[in-house]
Enzyme design. Structure first.
Site, PDB file in Angstrom:
ATOM      1  CE  LYS A  72      16.224  22.590  54.443  1.00 19.55           C
ATOM      2  NZ  LYS A  72      16.173  23.065  53.062  1.00 19.55           N
ATOM      3  CG  ASP A 108      14.123  21.399  50.283  1.00 24.31           C
ATOM      4  OD1 ASP A 108      13.065  22.043  50.423  1.00 24.31           O
ATOM      5  OD2 ASP A 108      15.056  21.418  51.107  1.00 24.31           O
ATOM      6  N   GLY A 132      26.922  25.182  45.437  1.00 23.47           N
ATOM      7  CA  GLY A 132      26.546  24.803  46.796  1.00 23.47           C
ATOM      8  C   GLY A 132      26.410  23.298  46.933  1.00 23.47           C
ATOM      9  CB  ALA A 133      27.940  20.754  48.378  1.00 18.71           C
ATOM     10  N   GLY A 134      25.020  22.033  50.214  1.00 20.88           N
ATOM     11  CA  GLY A 134      24.296  21.849  51.473  1.00 20.88           C
ATOM     12  C   GLY A 134      23.009  21.069  51.260  1.00 20.88           C
TER      13      GLY A 134
HETATM   14  P1  NDP Z   1      23.055  24.680  54.044  1.00 18.61           P
HETATM   15  O1  NDP Z   1      23.529  25.452  55.218  1.00 18.61           O
HETATM   16  O2  NDP Z   1      22.836  23.228  54.174  1.00 18.61           O
HETATM   17  O3  NDP Z   1      24.095  24.900  52.825  1.00 18.61           O
HETATM   18  C1  NDP Z   1      24.506  26.181  52.467  1.00 18.61           C
HETATM   19  C2  NDP Z   1      25.357  26.107  51.211  1.00 18.61           C
HETATM   20  O4  NDP Z   1      25.646  27.450  50.813  1.00 18.61           O
HETATM   21  C3  NDP Z   1      26.702  25.419  51.397  1.00 18.61           C
HETATM   22  O5  NDP Z   1      27.053  24.738  50.216  1.00 18.61           O
HETATM   23  C4  NDP Z   1      27.652  26.592  51.626  1.00 18.61           C
HETATM   24  O6  NDP Z   1      28.974  26.344  51.222  1.00 18.61           O
HETATM   25  C5  NDP Z   1      27.061  27.600  50.662  1.00 18.61           C
HETATM   26  N1  NDP Z   1      27.449  28.973  50.995  1.00 18.61           N
HETATM   27  C6  NDP Z   1      27.051  29.714  52.048  1.00 18.61           C
HETATM   28  N2  NDP Z   1      27.605  30.941  52.003  1.00 18.61           N
HETATM   29  C7  NDP Z   1      28.386  30.958  50.879  1.00 18.61           C
HETATM   30  C8  NDP Z   1      29.217  31.940  50.261  1.00 18.61           C
HETATM   31  N3  NDP Z   1      29.366  33.157  50.800  1.00 18.61           N
HETATM   32  N4  NDP Z   1      29.849  31.624  49.106  1.00 18.61           N
HETATM   33  C9  NDP Z   1      29.704  30.401  48.552  1.00 18.61           C
HETATM   34  N5  NDP Z   1      28.931  29.428  49.093  1.00 18.61           N
HETATM   35  C10 NDP Z   1      28.268  29.699  50.237  1.00 18.61           C
HETATM   36  O7  NDP Z   1      21.727  25.433  53.538  1.00 18.61           O
HETATM   37  P2  NDP Z   1      20.541  24.854  52.621  1.00 18.61           P
HETATM   38  O8  NDP Z   1      21.159  24.073  51.522  1.00 18.61           O
HETATM   39  O9  NDP Z   1      19.510  24.236  53.449  1.00 18.61           O
HETATM   40  O10 NDP Z   1      19.885  26.198  52.044  1.00 18.61           O
HETATM   41  C11 NDP Z   1      20.538  26.959  51.039  1.00 18.61           C
HETATM   42  C12 NDP Z   1      19.547  27.989  50.481  1.00 18.61           C
HETATM   43  O11 NDP Z   1      18.467  27.329  49.845  1.00 18.61           O
HETATM   44  C13 NDP Z   1      18.921  28.903  51.512  1.00 18.61           C
HETATM   45  O12 NDP Z   1      19.018  30.222  51.050  1.00 18.61           O
HETATM   46  C14 NDP Z   1      17.465  28.505  51.565  1.00 18.61           C
HETATM   47  O13 NDP Z   1      16.625  29.605  51.800  1.00 18.61           O
HETATM   48  C15 NDP Z   1      17.247  27.987  50.175  1.00 18.61           C
HETATM   49  N6  NDP Z   1      16.180  27.001  50.085  1.00 18.61           N
HETATM   50  C16 NDP Z   1      15.085  27.292  49.320  1.00 18.61           C
HETATM   51  C17 NDP Z   1      14.073  26.394  49.199  1.00 18.61           C
HETATM   52  C18 NDP Z   1      12.881  26.711  48.369  1.00 18.61           C
HETATM   53  O14 NDP Z   1      11.916  25.964  48.437  1.00 18.61           O
HETATM   54  N7  NDP Z   1      12.923  27.751  47.568  1.00 18.61           N
HETATM   55  C19 NDP Z   1      14.101  25.084  49.866  1.00 18.61           C
HETATM   56  C20 NDP Z   1      15.307  24.869  50.596  1.00 18.61           C
HETATM   57  C21 NDP Z   1      16.287  25.805  50.715  1.00 18.61           C
HETATM   58  P3  NDP Z   1      30.081  25.629  52.182  1.00 18.61           P
HETATM   59  O15 NDP Z   1      29.728  24.173  52.203  1.00 18.61           O
HETATM   60  O16 NDP Z   1      31.344  25.909  51.487  1.00 18.61           O
HETATM   61  O17 NDP Z   1      29.944  26.294  53.520  1.00 18.61           O
END
Ligand code: NDP
Length: 284
Positions: A72, A108, A132-134
């Site tokens: 993204k 989103d 989270g900060a993704g």
């Molecule tokens: P990104 O890869 O951009 O970000 C993932 C985030 O999750 C980061 O902040 C990462 O932390 C954190 N993370 C991953 N594993 C761990 C862990 N074990 N412990 C703590 N933090 C963790 O992904 P997205 O933001 O695009 O997606 C995140 C979720 O949102 C997905 O599950 C997706 O399915 C869901 N989603 C749902 C939507 C809906 O419409 N319902 C729409 C969009 C997304 P770090 O930066 O430290 O690595």
């Protein structure tokens, strides 16, 4: 000779991994309900192939695509145009094609806000904690900040990513924002109104929970998970045990899909049909 058209209009989804993503179920249910000859193709795109995949949308005559993990943020540099709010968020989840050009949008956060409104959850002048900060977190926090939230705490393992998001919120929106490094079991601060899990933790096949003290969740908090699969994550189950109101990622998924649906087809999405299709899918 038959004058029938044997070609379907195409839209799709780029992700990696992407096998467990159920978006196809909701969008194709919408196409079918409106009698549209459209197909939604779920495509595994590795990061090294993202640029060529975006170019392929033009070559293959796609109407557009959704974009999910991990593309993204990276995808912005391969698009011809990016909407202003998607630029602030720094992430795109929906592409549409017009006059041979690719346009990026972020739906989103908007889908999340609509879901809160539908559930009667007020976020104006409220304190919000987001894990989270993704991409999902960026979209949700920017839209909440622009819609009137008073304070947002971003909790993330990766310090740089968390601080960048807090910088965006502080500089480009009216909210006050703070970053907490997630290197310990996190206690939800008293006075939090809304808690959101915007990490991948709990996404099928992972059945784990975010690392927080669950006894700091209070009955007057609204607790939301963005994970659509499974809808009732362990995180939400544990919040329910604490007496909090909980909201799953299904409604957000359907509401964010509405906007893309309209951009690709020019038609209003039949959201009830789409939501029911997803609920049937998860009931199996
Ligand atoms: P990104 O890869 O951009 O970000 C993932 C985030 O999750 C980061 O902040 C990462 O932390 C954190 N993370 C991953 N594993 C761990 C862990 N074990 N412990 C703590 N933090 C963790 O992904 P997205 O933001 O695009 O997606 C995140 C979720 O949102 C997905 O599950 C997706 O399915 C869901 N989603 C749902 C939507 C809906 O419409 N319902 C729409 C969009 C997304 P770090 O930066 O430290 O690595």
């Amino acid at each position: 000779m038959s004058s029938k058209c044997y070609r379907s209009e195409l839209v799709g989804l780029f992700g990696y991994p992407v096998d467990e993503n159920p978006t196809v179920v909701t969008i194709e249910a919408g196409f079918k309900a409106l009698g549209l000859d459209y197909r939604y193709i779920t495509m595994e795109v590795r990061p090294e192939n993202l640029e060529i995949a975006v170019k392929s949308l033009k070559a293959l005559g796609y109407k557009g695509a959704n974009v999910t993990i991990p593309h993204k943020v990276e995808i912005l540099k391969y698009l011809d145009h990016v909407a202003p709010d998607a630029q602030i968020i720094g992430a795109v989840n929906t592409i549409y094609l017009k006059d041979g050009q690719t346009f990026g949008e972020n739906t989103d956060g908007k889908g999340f806000i609509v879901s809160l409104r539908e559930a009667g959850i007020d976020f104006v002048n409220k304190k919000i904690v987001v894990l989270g900060a993704g991409g999902a977190s960026r979209a949700i926090t920017v839209e909440l900040a622009m819609a009137g939230a008073s304070h947002i705490t971003v909790v993330n393992r990766n310090e740089e990513r968390g601080k960048i998001l807090v910088g965006i919120l502080s500089d480009k929106t009216p909210v006050t924002a703070e970053f907490v490094l997630w290197d310990h079991t996190y206690a939800i601060p008293e006075g939090t109104d809304i808690l959101v899990n915007a990490t991948n933790v709990g996404l099928y096949p992972d059945a784990s929970c975010p690392d927080i003290y669950y006894d700091t969740i209070l009955p007057d908090m609204a607790v939301c998970d963005v994970i659509p699969n499974p809808p009732r994550t362990e995180f939400l189950k544990r919040a329910e045990v604490r007496g909090a109101r909980t909201f799953d990622g299904l409604a957000m998924l359907v509401n964010q899909g509405r906007i893309g649906f309209a951009l690709w087809t020019g038609r209003e999405a039949p959201t009830e049909v789409m939501k029911e299709a997803l609920q049937r899918e998860f009931a199996q």
